[in-house]
Design a protein around this motif. Structure first.
Motif, PDB file in Angstrom:
ATOM      1  N   ALA A  76       0.852  -1.198   0.000  1.00  0.00           N
ATOM      2  CA  ALA A  76       0.000   0.000   0.000  1.00  0.00           C
ATOM      3  C   ALA A  76       0.884   1.243   0.000  1.00  0.00           C
ATOM      4  O   ALA A  76       2.009   1.210   0.515  1.00  0.00           O
ATOM      5  CB  ALA A  76      -0.920   0.011   1.219  1.00  0.00           C
ATOM      6  N   THR A  77       0.364   2.313  -0.538  1.00  0.00           N
ATOM      7  CA  THR A  77       1.141   3.560  -0.640  1.00  0.00           C
ATOM      8  C   THR A  77       1.437   4.168   0.730  1.00  0.00           C
ATOM      9  O   THR A  77       2.446   4.843   0.897  1.00  0.00           O
ATOM     10  CB  THR A  77       0.389   4.617  -1.477  1.00  0.00           C
ATOM     11  OG1 THR A  77      -0.841   4.943  -0.833  1.00  0.00           O
ATOM     12  CG2 THR A  77       0.133   4.121  -2.881  1.00  0.00           C
ATOM     13  N   TRP A  78       0.568   3.951   1.694  1.00  0.00           N
ATOM     14  CA  TRP A  78       0.686   4.566   3.008  1.00  0.00           C
ATOM     15  C   TRP A  78       1.494   3.724   3.990  1.00  0.00           C
ATOM     16  O   TRP A  78       1.683   4.111   5.141  1.00  0.00           O
ATOM     17  CB  TRP A  78      -0.708   4.825   3.594  1.00  0.00           C
ATOM     18  CG  TRP A  78      -1.626   3.646   3.478  1.00  0.00           C
ATOM     19  CD1 TRP A  78      -2.551   3.425   2.497  1.00  0.00           C
ATOM     20  CD2 TRP A  78      -1.660   2.500   4.323  1.00  0.00           C
ATOM     21  NE1 TRP A  78      -3.169   2.212   2.681  1.00  0.00           N
ATOM     22  CE2 TRP A  78      -2.637   1.618   3.812  1.00  0.00           C
ATOM     23  CE3 TRP A  78      -0.973   2.116   5.464  1.00  0.00           C
ATOM     24  CZ2 TRP A  78      -2.941   0.396   4.394  1.00  0.00           C
ATOM     25  CZ3 TRP A  78      -1.272   0.896   6.053  1.00  0.00           C
ATOM     26  CH2 TRP A  78      -2.253   0.055   5.512  1.00  0.00           C
ATOM     27  N   ARG A 130       7.017   1.057   1.502  1.00  0.00           N
ATOM     28  CA  ARG A 130       7.793   2.113   0.849  1.00  0.00           C
ATOM     29  C   ARG A 130       9.286   1.815   0.907  1.00  0.00           C
ATOM     30  O   ARG A 130      10.019   2.107  -0.031  1.00  0.00           O
ATOM     31  CB  ARG A 130       7.512   3.457   1.516  1.00  0.00           C
ATOM     32  CG  ARG A 130       6.151   4.014   1.207  1.00  0.00           C
ATOM     33  CD  ARG A 130       5.905   5.282   2.030  1.00  0.00           C
ATOM     34  NE  ARG A 130       4.660   5.905   1.671  1.00  0.00           N
ATOM     35  CZ  ARG A 130       4.567   7.139   1.178  1.00  0.00           C
ATOM     36  NH1 ARG A 130       5.633   7.874   1.000  1.00  0.00           N
ATOM     37  NH2 ARG A 130       3.388   7.627   0.877  1.00  0.00           N
ATOM     38  N   ALA A 131       9.722   1.225   2.017  1.00  0.00           N
ATOM     39  CA  ALA A 131      11.145   0.922   2.185  1.00  0.00           C
ATOM     40  C   ALA A 131      11.610  -0.167   1.225  1.00  0.00           C
ATOM     41  O   ALA A 131      12.734  -0.117   0.730  1.00  0.00           O
ATOM     42  CB  ALA A 131      11.422   0.507   3.631  1.00  0.00           C
ATOM     43  N   GLU A 132      10.772  -1.148   0.947  1.00  0.00           N
ATOM     44  CA  GLU A 132      11.220  -2.259   0.104  1.00  0.00           C
ATOM     45  C   GLU A 132      10.856  -2.107  -1.367  1.00  0.00           C
ATOM     46  O   GLU A 132      11.395  -2.828  -2.208  1.00  0.00           O
ATOM     47  CB  GLU A 132      10.692  -3.592   0.639  1.00  0.00           C
ATOM     48  CG  GLU A 132       9.253  -3.870   0.348  1.00  0.00           C
ATOM     49  CD  GLU A 132       8.808  -5.267   0.731  1.00  0.00           C
ATOM     50  OE1 GLU A 132       9.612  -6.109   1.146  1.00  0.00           O
ATOM     51  OE2 GLU A 132       7.601  -5.503   0.596  1.00  0.00           O
ATOM     52  N   LEU A 133       9.970  -1.206  -1.713  1.00  0.00           N
ATOM     53  CA  LEU A 133       9.544  -1.079  -3.109  1.00  0.00           C
ATOM     54  C   LEU A 133      10.663  -0.746  -4.100  1.00  0.00           C
ATOM     55  O   LEU A 133      10.608  -1.231  -5.238  1.00  0.00           O
ATOM     56  CB  LEU A 133       8.388  -0.085  -3.237  1.00  0.00           C
ATOM     57  CG  LEU A 133       7.020  -0.648  -2.856  1.00  0.00           C
ATOM     58  CD1 LEU A 133       5.965   0.448  -2.897  1.00  0.00           C
ATOM     59  CD2 LEU A 133       6.616  -1.817  -3.721  1.00  0.00           C
ATOM     60  N   ASP A 187      -0.509   8.094  -8.500  1.00  0.00           N
ATOM     61  CA  ASP A 187       0.366   9.223  -8.168  1.00  0.00           C
ATOM     62  C   ASP A 187       1.659   8.741  -7.511  1.00  0.00           C
ATOM     63  O   ASP A 187       2.747   9.236  -7.818  1.00  0.00           O
ATOM     64  CB  ASP A 187      -0.343  10.212  -7.229  1.00  0.00           C
ATOM     65  CG  ASP A 187      -1.473  10.980  -7.900  1.00  0.00           C
ATOM     66  OD1 ASP A 187      -1.585  10.927  -9.155  1.00  0.00           O
ATOM     67  OD2 ASP A 187      -2.240  11.633  -7.165  1.00  0.00           O
ATOM     68  N   PHE A 188       1.546   7.779  -6.623  1.00  0.00           N
ATOM     69  CA  PHE A 188       2.707   7.228  -5.928  1.00  0.00           C
ATOM     70  C   PHE A 188       3.666   6.560  -6.919  1.00  0.00           C
ATOM     71  O   PHE A 188       4.881   6.756  -6.854  1.00  0.00           O
ATOM     72  CB  PHE A 188       2.239   6.223  -4.874  1.00  0.00           C
ATOM     73  CG  PHE A 188       3.344   5.596  -4.082  1.00  0.00           C
ATOM     74  CD1 PHE A 188       3.890   6.244  -2.995  1.00  0.00           C
ATOM     75  CD2 PHE A 188       3.835   4.338  -4.415  1.00  0.00           C
ATOM     76  CE1 PHE A 188       4.917   5.665  -2.253  1.00  0.00           C
ATOM     77  CE2 PHE A 188       4.852   3.746  -3.685  1.00  0.00           C
ATOM     78  CZ  PHE A 188       5.398   4.418  -2.604  1.00  0.00           C
ATOM     79  N   ASN A 207       7.488   8.113  -7.840  1.00  0.00           N
ATOM     80  CA  ASN A 207       8.676   7.316  -7.533  1.00  0.00           C
ATOM     81  C   ASN A 207       9.280   6.620  -8.749  1.00  0.00           C
ATOM     82  O   ASN A 207      10.229   5.855  -8.606  1.00  0.00           O
ATOM     83  CB  ASN A 207       8.329   6.279  -6.457  1.00  0.00           C
ATOM     84  CG  ASN A 207       8.055   6.937  -5.129  1.00  0.00           C
ATOM     85  OD1 ASN A 207       8.969   7.394  -4.454  1.00  0.00           O
ATOM     86  ND2 ASN A 207       6.777   7.024  -4.764  1.00  0.00           N
ATOM     87  N   ASP A 208       8.735   6.900  -9.926  1.00  0.00           N
ATOM     88  CA  ASP A 208       9.210   6.277 -11.170  1.00  0.00           C
ATOM     89  C   ASP A 208       9.184   4.751 -11.106  1.00  0.00           C
ATOM     90  O   ASP A 208      10.073   4.093 -11.641  1.00  0.00           O
ATOM     91  CB  ASP A 208      10.629   6.753 -11.533  1.00  0.00           C
ATOM     92  CG  ASP A 208      10.659   8.226 -11.882  1.00  0.00           C
ATOM     93  OD1 ASP A 208       9.713   8.699 -12.546  1.00  0.00           O
ATOM     94  OD2 ASP A 208      11.617   8.913 -11.476  1.00  0.00           O
ATOM     95  N   TYR A 209       8.166   4.198 -10.446  1.00  0.00           N
ATOM     96  CA  TYR A 209       8.026   2.747 -10.384  1.00  0.00           C
ATOM     97  C   TYR A 209       7.306   2.269 -11.641  1.00  0.00           C
ATOM     98  O   TYR A 209       6.322   2.873 -12.079  1.00  0.00           O
ATOM     99  CB  TYR A 209       7.239   2.316  -9.149  1.00  0.00           C
ATOM    100  CG  TYR A 209       7.974   2.540  -7.846  1.00  0.00           C
ATOM    101  CD1 TYR A 209       9.361   2.414  -7.760  1.00  0.00           C
ATOM    102  CD2 TYR A 209       7.289   2.857  -6.687  1.00  0.00           C
ATOM    103  CE1 TYR A 209      10.033   2.609  -6.567  1.00  0.00           C
ATOM    104  CE2 TYR A 209       7.947   3.045  -5.486  1.00  0.00           C
ATOM    105  CZ  TYR A 209       9.321   2.920  -5.429  1.00  0.00           C
ATOM    106  OH  TYR A 209       9.977   3.107  -4.247  1.00  0.00           O
TER     107      TYR A 209
END
Length: 175
Positions: free
Chosen positions: A69-71, A76-79, A113-114, A118-120
């Motif tokens: 999840a974005t939140w 966020r740390a492992e993405l 947006d996330f 983050n250019d994912y």
């Protein structure tokens, strides 16, 4: 007559508890099917590209199914590592493993947006009603599920993985 009324009142008070116990037992029975060696439940996911895929579309190829999840700070740390892996797999001509990310408990705008911010570029979409997460009895995110080419659950990991942890998790499929 008063004793019958009290008994009925006690039964009424116990009814929610009985229902809760039954629901927990039912969910536990379902969760027991989500274990290593069990068949991975099929599902359909609308990708961010607008294409719908099913897990069964990947038959013959292993899949790293990743719930996030974005939140979620651990997500966020492992993405970044997940994105690197997904890009590497996409570049491999005969990759034995596919990466599929399922964003849960979120909104499509937040997810999109996330990803852009983050250019994912990893393949995935939003589990709009958390039904896919429900099929996999996901109780914490991030959760990663490694599914074999024949559709069996090989490994389940709840929590963030370091780069080395991720490499170990998928080591059977590395070239």
């Amino acid at each position: 007559m008063a004793a019958e009324y009290l008994l009925t009142m006690k039964q009424k008070k116990l009814l929610p508890v009985i229902i809760l116990v039954a629901l927990i037992a039912a969910s536990s029975a379902f969760a027991q099917n989500i274990r290593e060696g069990a068949a991975a439940p099929d599902f359909a996911l609308m990708l961010s590209t607008g294409k719908q895929v099913k897990l069964s579309d990947y038959k013959g190829k292993a899949v790293l199914l990743h719930f996030w999840a974005t939140w979620c700070p651990p997500c966020r740390a492992e993405l970044p590592e997940m994105n690197k892996l997904a890009a590497k797999l996409a570049d491999e001509k005969d990759a034995k493993l596919a990466f599929l990310a399922v964003c849960v408990s979120d909104q499509e705008k937040s997810r999109a947006d996330f990803m852009k911010k983050n250019d994912y570029t990893f393949t995935g979409g939003l589990d709009k009603d958390d039904s896919i997460a429900g099929k996999y009895a996901v109780q914490g995110i991030p959760t990663s599920v490694l599914i074999s080419a024949d559709g069996k659950i090989e490994k389940i990991h709840v929590g963030a993985m370091s780069a080395s942890g991720l490499a170990g998790f998928i080591s059977a499929y590395e070239k």
